[in-house]
Motif scaffolding. Structure first.
Motif, PDB file in Angstrom:
ATOM      1  N   VAL A 125      46.035  41.772  38.372  1.00 50.05           N
ATOM      2  CA  VAL A 125      45.535  42.210  36.805  1.00 50.05           C
ATOM      3  C   VAL A 125      46.960  42.539  36.316  1.00 50.05           C
ATOM      4  CG1 VAL A 125      44.391  43.723  35.439  1.00 50.05           C
ATOM      5  CG2 VAL A 125      43.314  42.263  37.268  1.00 50.05           C
ATOM      6  N   ILE A 126      47.779  43.740  36.926  1.00 51.48           N
ATOM      7  CA  ILE A 126      48.926  44.350  36.335  1.00 51.48           C
ATOM      8  C   ILE A 126      49.881  43.210  35.978  1.00 51.48           C
ATOM      9  CG2 ILE A 126      50.624  45.954  36.813  1.00 51.48           C
ATOM     10  CD1 ILE A 126      48.521  47.610  38.500  1.00 51.48           C
ATOM     11  N   PHE A 127      49.962  42.489  37.064  1.00 50.20           N
ATOM     12  CA  PHE A 127      51.075  41.283  36.918  1.00 50.20           C
ATOM     13  C   PHE A 127      50.770  40.393  35.499  1.00 50.20           C
ATOM     14  CE2 PHE A 127      52.492  42.339  41.167  1.00 50.20           C
ATOM     15  CZ  PHE A 127      53.704  42.969  40.836  1.00 50.20           C
ATOM     16  N   VAL A 137      44.099  44.293  41.947  1.00 47.48           N
ATOM     17  CA  VAL A 137      44.540  45.256  40.881  1.00 47.48           C
ATOM     18  C   VAL A 137      46.003  44.688  40.593  1.00 47.48           C
ATOM     19  CG1 VAL A 137      45.534  47.721  40.592  1.00 47.48           C
ATOM     20  CG2 VAL A 137      43.132  47.149  41.461  1.00 47.48           C
ATOM     21  N   LEU A 138      46.804  44.516  41.655  1.00 49.13           N
ATOM     22  CA  LEU A 138      48.129  44.139  41.405  1.00 49.13           C
ATOM     23  C   LEU A 138      48.188  42.882  40.406  1.00 49.13           C
ATOM     24  CD1 LEU A 138      49.739  44.813  44.940  1.00 49.13           C
ATOM     25  CD2 LEU A 138      50.297  45.982  42.514  1.00 49.13           C
ATOM     26  N   ILE A 148      48.720  41.147  32.941  1.00 49.22           N
ATOM     27  CA  ILE A 148      49.186  42.138  31.786  1.00 49.22           C
ATOM     28  C   ILE A 148      50.401  42.263  31.402  1.00 49.22           C
ATOM     29  CG2 ILE A 148      48.702  44.256  30.562  1.00 49.22           C
ATOM     30  CD1 ILE A 148      46.175  44.329  32.071  1.00 49.22           C
ATOM     31  N   THR A 149      51.411  42.450  32.337  1.00 48.87           N
ATOM     32  CA  THR A 149      52.812  42.759  32.167  1.00 48.87           C
ATOM     33  C   THR A 149      53.792  41.315  31.851  1.00 48.87           C
ATOM     34  OG1 THR A 149      53.437  42.894  34.456  1.00 48.87           O
ATOM     35  CG2 THR A 149      52.745  44.715  33.081  1.00 48.87           C
TER      36      THR A 149
END
Length: 146
Positions: free
Chosen positions: A31-33, A28-29, A35-36
């Motif tokens: 994927v978040i990184f 999950v982390l 995207i950002t």
């Protein structure tokens, strides 16, 4: 004997750690990184000149102040307060304040290739009057052929 305290055969304690929740959190982390990360690049859209040059080595550990001039000739300064156009006097005032707090802060100029040379020279002169000892110019390396 089967009494109230007899729970049947004892199970052997498990000697392994369940890492599945850890892997879930890490994915999950990730994927978040992913995207950002593309959104972290900020600044004014400037078409930099492409030249071959050596990178500046003595930037120390200080974050440089970057003054940008876009293709319409508007001035911007990278201080994290958005991308509002500023006048030369406002840029000079902000640079003076920054240099009073930290005199070793490097100042760099990002000038669009379509901006007249005189406007870049005027900006550099204003920065030197504000107390900047050396003004650096930012460029892009030329595209490689291979």
């Amino acid at each position: 004997m089967h009494g109230p305290f007899n729970r049947g055969p004892r199970q052997k304690p498990m000697g392994e750690i369940n890492v599945v929740p850890f892997i879930d959190v890490m994915l999950v982390l990730l994927v978040i990184f992913m995207i950002t990360a593309p959104m972290l690049t900020q600044g004014v859209d400037v078409d930099l000149p492409q030249v071959t040059s050596e990178p500046i080595q003595d930037m120390e550990d200080t974050e440089p102040v970057v003054v940008s001039v876009d293709s319409q000739g508007q001035y911007f300064i990278s201080l994290g307060d958005g991308e509002t156009p500023l006048s030369l006097d406002e840029i000079s005032d902000k640079v003076i304040i920054i240099l009073e707090r930290k005199p070793s802060t490097p100042v760099l100029v990002r000038g669009d290739r379509n901006v007249p040379y005189g406007q870049i020279v005027e900006l550099m002169s204003t920065l030197q009057i504000a107390g900047v000892p050396n003004v650096g110019l930012i460029s892009e390396p030329p595209p490689s052929d291979g």
